[in-house]
Design a protein around this motif. Structure first.
Motif, short mmCIF file in Angstrom:
data_model
loop_
_atom_site.label_atom_id
_atom_site.label_comp_id
_atom_site.label_asym_id
_atom_site.label_seq_id
_atom_site.Cartn_x
_atom_site.Cartn_y
_atom_site.Cartn_z
N LEU A 191 28.45 36.82 -3.79
CA LEU A 191 28.54 35.22 -3.74
C LEU A 191 28.47 34.61 -2.31
O LEU A 191 27.70 33.93 -2.09
CB LEU A 191 30.23 34.98 -4.39
N GLU A 192 28.93 35.86 -1.29
CA GLU A 192 28.71 35.21 -0.01
C GLU A 192 27.21 35.43 0.44
O GLU A 192 26.89 34.69 1.29
CB GLU A 192 29.64 36.45 0.91
N SER A 193 26.73 36.33 -0.14
CA SER A 193 25.15 36.40 0.18
C SER A 193 24.51 35.32 -0.21
O SER A 193 23.57 34.93 0.22
CB SER A 193 24.59 37.77 -0.52
N ASP A 194 24.92 34.83 -1.65
CA ASP A 194 24.16 33.65 -2.22
C ASP A 194 24.40 32.40 -1.00
O ASP A 194 23.44 31.70 -0.92
CB ASP A 194 24.70 33.24 -3.92
N LYS A 195 25.61 32.39 -0.82
CA LYS A 195 25.88 31.21 0.17
C LYS A 195 25.27 31.27 1.38
O LYS A 195 24.48 30.17 1.90
CB LYS A 195 27.49 31.24 0.50
N ASP A 196 24.89 32.32 2.09
CA ASP A 196 24.22 32.47 3.52
C ASP A 196 22.53 32.18 2.95
O ASP A 196 21.81 32.00 4.01
CB ASP A 196 24.33 33.88 3.96
N ALA A 197 22.32 32.42 1.79
CA ALA A 197 20.81 32.26 1.58
C ALA A 197 20.37 30.96 1.18
O ALA A 197 19.17 30.73 0.95
CB ALA A 197 20.52 33.24 0.25
N LEU A 198 21.24 30.00 0.91
CA LEU A 198 20.86 28.69 0.79
C LEU A 198 20.04 28.11 1.98
O LEU A 198 20.23 28.36 3.12
CB LEU A 198 22.32 27.67 0.73
N LYS A 199 19.05 27.50 1.63
CA LYS A 199 17.92 26.98 2.32
C LYS A 199 18.04 25.43 2.37
O LYS A 199 17.68 24.95 1.37
CB LYS A 199 16.59 27.42 2.11
N PRO A 200 18.10 24.77 3.73
CA PRO A 200 18.12 23.34 3.37
C PRO A 200 16.74 22.96 3.35
O PRO A 200 15.89 23.46 3.46
CB PRO A 200 18.80 22.81 4.87
N THR A 201 16.51 21.62 3.23
CA THR A 201 15.29 20.73 3.26
C THR A 201 14.51 20.80 4.43
O THR A 201 15.19 20.96 5.78
CB THR A 201 15.36 19.24 2.64
N GLU A 202 13.21 21.05 4.41
CA GLU A 202 12.52 21.29 5.80
C GLU A 202 11.27 20.07 5.68
O GLU A 202 10.52 20.37 4.60
CB GLU A 202 12.18 22.61 5.87
N VAL A 203 11.22 19.57 6.67
CA VAL A 203 10.11 18.47 6.67
C VAL A 203 9.02 19.15 7.61
O VAL A 203 9.07 19.60 8.60
CB VAL A 203 10.56 17.29 7.45
N LEU A 204 7.83 19.26 6.89
CA LEU A 204 6.71 20.45 7.37
C LEU A 204 5.77 19.18 7.99
O LEU A 204 5.33 19.83 9.33
CB LEU A 204 6.01 21.10 6.17
N VAL A 205 5.68 18.14 7.58
CA VAL A 205 4.41 17.31 8.14
C VAL A 205 4.98 15.96 8.07
O VAL A 205 5.56 15.70 7.04
CB VAL A 205 3.23 17.30 7.79
N THR A 206 4.96 15.06 8.98
CA THR A 206 5.21 13.54 8.85
C THR A 206 3.93 12.64 9.04
O THR A 206 3.56 12.66 10.28
CB THR A 206 6.40 13.24 9.66
N SER A 207 3.36 12.14 8.11
CA SER A 207 2.31 10.92 8.38
C SER A 207 1.17 11.52 9.38
O SER A 207 0.85 10.96 10.13
CB SER A 207 2.92 9.87 8.94
N ARG A 208 0.77 12.82 8.91
CA ARG A 208 -0.25 13.38 9.44
C ARG A 208 -1.83 12.71 9.06
O ARG A 208 -1.85 12.86 7.90
CB ARG A 208 -0.41 14.95 9.30
#
Length: 208
Positions: A191-208
């Motif tokens: 369970l602790e490993s699952d919590k550490d593995a949470l990945k937030p949203t990432e913005v890769l490109v904005t209006s390229r």
């Protein structure tokens, strides 16, 4: 078929020689038509503003097991049916005219990417960037809420599992207790490993 019918059939055909003769006689008409069409095409290209495709890319948040906290299709549906119409309405209210371009949201197959696409002129680049940024903010805020919910759920499960481990440690002595304690400790670690593995949203490109 008799000879008269054969002659009648041949008389309806146009020979290559006749075609060539017609072209030579009327070559000025052909040349003029070609020249007019070419000039009109050039004028159209010169007076029509060049259009560019502006693209923004968002990588969706993932839970500890490699799944997305929200299905990509659901995110696209929210964009198309809620957030993009809200941006159009806000623009109309502020400027008393419609948004001068369209924003399309898609999810490339077998990915966790959300792709925002707009095709318009270079003059609209700042407005495109502004609208895309607002839509990205909508997606990120929603994803952050889901990540927080997933983290809170894992925290509760970890705390509950820690209580189980503590209770089993107090009862330590028998073989059955030792096995249950080992399983409980392993579950807590997962369970602790699952919590550490949470990945937030990432913005890769904005209006390229």
């Amino acid at each position: 078929m008799n000879n008269n019918q054969e002659r009648a059939g041949y008389s309806d055909e146009i020979s290559l020689v006749d075609l060539a003769t017609t072209f030579v006689r009327r070559r000025r008409v052909f040349y003029l038509s070609f020249l007019v069409i070419t000039l009109l095409s050039i004028v159209y290209v010169l007076i029509t503003p060049a259009k560019y495709e502006y693209v923004s890319l968002i990588q969706l948040a993932e839970d500890g097991k490699g799944d997305y906290v929200e299905a990509p299709g659901t995110v696209v549906a929210n964009l198309e049916n809620r957030w993009i119409p809200e941006q159009r309405a806000s623009f109309v209210e502020a400027h008393e005219r419609g948004l001068p371009f369209e924003v399309q949201a898609t999810n490339p197959k077998d990915t966790g990417l959300i792709r925002l696409t707009t095709e318009t002129t270079e003059e609209q680049s700042e407005l495109v960037s502004e609208i895309h940024t607002k839509l990205i903010t909508n997606v990120k805020e929603r994803q952050q809420q889901l990540i927080k919910t997933a983290r809170d759920t894992l925290d509760k499960r970890i705390a509950s599992q820690a209580a189980v481990v503590e209770a089993l440690q107090a009862m330590e002595g028998s073989e059955n207790t030792a096995s249950a304690l080992s399983s409980a400790i392993q579950m807590q670690a997962e369970l602790e490993s699952d919590k550490d593995a949470l990945k937030p949203t990432e913005v890769l490109v904005t209006s390229r």
